[in-house]
Write an enzyme that holds these catalytic residues in place. Structure first.
Site, mmCIF file in Angstrom:
data_model
loop_
_atom_site.group_PDB
_atom_site.id
_atom_site.type_symbol
_atom_site.label_atom_id
_atom_site.label_comp_id
_atom_site.label_asym_id
_atom_site.label_seq_id
_atom_site.Cartn_x
_atom_site.Cartn_y
_atom_site.Cartn_z
ATOM 1 N N GLU A 198 9.280 1.624 11.326
ATOM 2 C CA GLU A 198 10.330 2.626 11.071
ATOM 3 C C GLU A 198 9.640 3.985 11.098
ATOM 4 O OE1 GLU A 198 13.322 1.777 11.043
ATOM 5 O OE2 GLU A 198 13.423 -0.309 10.366
ATOM 6 N N CYS B 262 13.861 10.859 7.008
ATOM 7 C CA CYS B 262 13.664 10.430 8.402
ATOM 8 C C CYS B 262 14.926 10.630 9.228
ATOM 9 C CB CYS B 262 13.209 8.983 8.456
ATOM 10 S SG CYS B 262 14.310 7.852 7.598
ATOM 11 N N LYS C 228 0.883 -1.184 0.000
ATOM 12 C CA LYS C 228 0.000 0.000 0.000
ATOM 13 C C LYS C 228 0.912 1.222 0.000
ATOM 14 C CE LYS C 228 -1.870 3.027 1.927
ATOM 15 N NZ LYS C 228 -1.624 4.429 1.518
ATOM 16 N N GLU D 143 9.190 16.790 14.840
ATOM 17 C CA GLU D 143 9.730 16.518 13.511
ATOM 18 C C GLU D 143 9.050 17.452 12.513
ATOM 19 O OE1 GLU D 143 8.592 12.821 11.533
ATOM 20 O OE2 GLU D 143 10.657 12.571 10.872
HETATM 21 P P1 NAD Z 1 2.273 8.654 7.365
HETATM 22 O O1 NAD Z 1 2.400 7.959 8.659
HETATM 23 O O2 NAD Z 1 1.298 9.750 7.228
HETATM 24 O O3 NAD Z 1 1.897 7.613 6.200
HETATM 25 C C1 NAD Z 1 2.694 6.482 5.921
HETATM 26 C C2 NAD Z 1 1.830 5.421 5.280
HETATM 27 O O4 NAD Z 1 0.855 4.960 6.221
HETATM 28 C C3 NAD Z 1 1.034 5.899 4.068
HETATM 29 O O5 NAD Z 1 1.014 4.882 3.098
HETATM 30 C C4 NAD Z 1 -0.346 6.114 4.645
HETATM 31 O O6 NAD Z 1 -1.357 6.005 3.677
HETATM 32 C C5 NAD Z 1 -0.424 4.987 5.649
HETATM 33 N N1 NAD Z 1 -1.409 5.174 6.733
HETATM 34 C C6 NAD Z 1 -1.865 6.325 7.282
HETATM 35 N N2 NAD Z 1 -2.767 6.072 8.250
HETATM 36 C C7 NAD Z 1 -2.880 4.732 8.342
HETATM 37 C C8 NAD Z 1 -3.638 3.845 9.155
HETATM 38 N N3 NAD Z 1 -4.483 4.305 10.084
HETATM 39 N N4 NAD Z 1 -3.496 2.520 8.980
HETATM 40 C C9 NAD Z 1 -2.651 2.034 8.060
HETATM 41 N N5 NAD Z 1 -1.907 2.818 7.234
HETATM 42 C C10 NAD Z 1 -2.012 4.149 7.382
HETATM 43 O O7 NAD Z 1 3.753 9.116 7.007
HETATM 44 P P2 NAD Z 1 4.203 10.028 5.780
HETATM 45 O O8 NAD Z 1 3.742 11.418 6.053
HETATM 46 O O9 NAD Z 1 3.810 9.347 4.513
HETATM 47 O O10 NAD Z 1 5.793 9.934 5.873
HETATM 48 C C11 NAD Z 1 6.573 10.785 6.643
HETATM 49 C C12 NAD Z 1 6.981 10.115 7.942
HETATM 50 O O11 NAD Z 1 7.661 8.896 7.675
HETATM 51 C C13 NAD Z 1 7.939 10.944 8.763
HETATM 52 O O12 NAD Z 1 7.564 10.900 10.112
HETATM 53 C C14 NAD Z 1 9.276 10.226 8.573
HETATM 54 O O13 NAD Z 1 10.225 10.415 9.602
HETATM 55 C C15 NAD Z 1 8.835 8.822 8.478
HETATM 56 N N6 NAD Z 1 9.858 8.006 7.816
HETATM 57 C C16 NAD Z 1 10.569 7.133 8.588
HETATM 58 C C17 NAD Z 1 11.571 6.369 8.004
HETATM 59 C C18 NAD Z 1 12.362 5.390 8.825
HETATM 60 O O14 NAD Z 1 12.952 4.504 8.236
HETATM 61 N N7 NAD Z 1 12.374 5.500 10.148
HETATM 62 C C19 NAD Z 1 11.844 6.505 6.641
HETATM 63 C C20 NAD Z 1 11.099 7.415 5.896
HETATM 64 C C21 NAD Z 1 10.097 8.164 6.505
#
Ligand code: NAD
Length: 491
Positions: free
Chosen positions: A248, A282, A173, A381
């Site tokens: 992550e 991240c 997804k 963040e």
């Molecule tokens: P997000 O949490 O908004 O979304 C990530 C994914 O989760 C998307 O595909 C979204 O559709 C899905 N999602 C959202 N709500 C959900 C739910 N209730 N159930 C299941 N899936 C759901 O994150 P984002 O804004 O897309 O990405 C940015 C974040 O990702 C930042 O906090 C960043 O630090 C983090 N990030 C972490 C790493 C790591 O390896 N630690 C790497 C890249 C990004």
């Protein structure tokens, strides 16, 4: 342009017919209509994957056979790397030069996990001559992969490659703000000869398609990368099914500079660490902690470099900082800039949209100095091109500041004092520390964070651990003593 789900080898619209629209970050013009998945679409994808798991060849193949397909996937990515980079650049606003690097990494991910799966042994424990205990790794089942928008194609492959290597069919997804490059995966998988039903793709909104995937009883493992808050929601939802989770999450990583460091290189690392990938990274070094003896000099030089970071159209090869992903995210980052000013931090570079770029989600490289731990911009963040600089006097204070947020993903240390390096390396609360280095990754090493930055590790065999169960077989090779109950005469 239209983008559909890919379920059991076929491109299909949502059962409900629902769609959503994706915007181009450089202009905010809608350019793509995407199928918005719901529980029925997720169910169909999980059924296809489940069938591939119970009846298909993939989980039963030898590691070498799966590895051959993974290498073919890598080759199929390499032949398309220019178009992957171009799609990613258009879809996410990442500068094209950096998007090219991410496309190359995607191919490497598949080659790397092909090697891992062919070289990974299983364990045997001998108990003298009496017992032989051996461990086999079994694929867990259907893997649910949920990914963010910041480097979509690379992060999707970072999960797909080990899940497939381990023998798990998958349902991916992708993030709804960056669905485009995932649209290339079906033809890549088909060209590489991946059996039908092993790779399934459901687009959609997180709270709908993502939540349905987490809730599905036939998905025993979820690998998630995204925000800490979303991670919490997913953990709660996964609790009923007692699912394996790899999380992550977010970061607010410190880059600590002592006055004995090579300041020019520390400066290069600080600038690159927070402004590359549009600051939507991240592991971004978003908090720079500098020893007071060199603090003013460092702030002045950092501000000067930030002012010269080239903000521009993502498809211009000279651009260093492109457009942020979405107008909502741009507004959120701008809100943090306002908050920083209101909190009394000293804005020494950026803080607004470059005049030459009136449309799209652009923001100049932004530097706040004199940031204190009580400020929200220090704690939260921002996930954009905004860096906070804070002075410290002693090593103890540096360590306290480094650890003073809820996050613990990465940290960067700049000093030439060996003993201090090791003291801080033990004291800094982060899953990963780089010393006198920018963020260079070796794919064999554990990747992940502590505290609110995540749970579990991916990378090398750690990723394989996520997608396999270790199954232990105890085999007696001699007659082991067995306590004999129930042989006494009745009292
Ligand atoms: P997000 O949490 O908004 O979304 C990530 C994914 O989760 C998307 O595909 C979204 O559709 C899905 N999602 C959202 N709500 C959900 C739910 N209730 N159930 C299941 N899936 C759901 O994150 P984002 O804004 O897309 O990405 C940015 C974040 O990702 C930042 O906090 C960043 O630090 C983090 N990030 C972490 C790493 C790591 O390896 N630690 C790497 C890249 C990004």
């Amino acid at each position: 342009m239209n983008l559909e789900h890919y379920i059991d080898g076929a491109h299909v619209p949502s059962v409900s017919g629902a769609t959503f629209t994706a915007l181009e970050p450089a202009t905010n013009r809608p350019y793509l209509t995407v199928a918005a998945g719901g529980p029925e679409d997720v169910s169909a994808a999980v059924s296809a994957a489940r069938k591939a798991f119970t009846d298909g060849p993939w989980p039963r193949m030898m590691g070498e056979e799966r590895a051959a397909v993974l290498r073919a996937i890598a080759a199929a990515i390499e032949t398309r790397d220019e178009s992957i980079a171009a799609l990613e650049c258009r879809d996410t606003g990442l500068p094209i030069a950096q998007a090219r690097g991410q496309a190359r990494r995607a191919a490497q991910n598949f080659r790397f996990f092909a090697d891992v799966i062919t070289t990974l042994g299983e364990d045997v424990y001998r108990v003298g001559s009496a017992q032989l205990n051996y461990v086999v790794r079994k694929p867990v089942g259907v893997a649910g992969l949920i990914t963010p928008w910041n480097t979509p194609f690379m992060l999707e492959t970072w999960k797909l490659a080990p899940a497939l290597a381990a023998g798990c069919p998958v349902v991916l997804k992708p993030a709804e703000w960056s669905p485009l490059s995932a649209g290339l995966l079906p033809e890549i998988m088909e060209e590489a000869g991946l059996p039908t039903g092993v790779f399934n793709l459901v687009h959609g909104i997180g709270e709908e398609a993502g939540a349905a995937l987490v809730a599905h009883p036939d998905v025993p493992v979820i690998s998630f990368t995204g925000e800490t808050g979303t991670g919490r929601t997913i953990m709660r939802a996964a609790a009923d099914g007692l699912k394996t989770l790899s999380m992550e999450l977010g970061g607010k990583s410190p880059l600590v500079v002592f006055d004995d460091a090579d300041l020019e290189r520390a400066l290069d690392a600080a600038v690159f660490g927070v402004f590359s990938l549009n600051g939507e990274r991240c592991t971004a070094s978003s908090r720079v902690l500098v020893q007071d003896t060199v603090y003013e000099e460092f702030v002045t030089r950092l501000a000067a470099r930030a002012t010269r970071v080239r903000v521009g159209s993502p498809d211009d090869p000279a651009t260093e900082l492109g457009a942020l992903i979405h107008p909502e995210h741009h507004a959120r980052v701008m809100e943090y800039v306002r908050t920083g000013v209101e909190e009394g931090a000293r804005l020494v570079a950026g803080g607004s949209r470059p005049e030459a770029l009136p449309d799209g989600n652009f923001l100049a490289a932004t530097v706040f100095a004199d940031v204190t731990p009580g400020m929200r911009i220090f704690q939260e963040e921002i996930f954009g091109p905004v860096v906070c600089v804070t002075p410290f006097a002693t090593e103890t204070e540096a360590l306290e500041l480094a650890n003073a947020t809820r996050y613990g993903l990465a940290a960067y240390l700049w000093t030439n004092d060996l003993r201090r390096t090791h003291r801080l390396a033990q004291g800094i609360e982060a899953g990963m520390l780089w010393v006198n280095s920018q963020n260079v990754r070796d794919l064999r090493t554990p990747f992940g964070g502590v505290k609110a930055s995540g749970l579990g590790r991916e990378g090398g065999r750690h990723s394989i651990d996520v997608y396999t169960e270790s199954h232990i077989v105890h085999l007696a090779t001699e007659d082991l003593p067995i306590p004999r109950f129930g042989i006494a005469e009745p009292a």
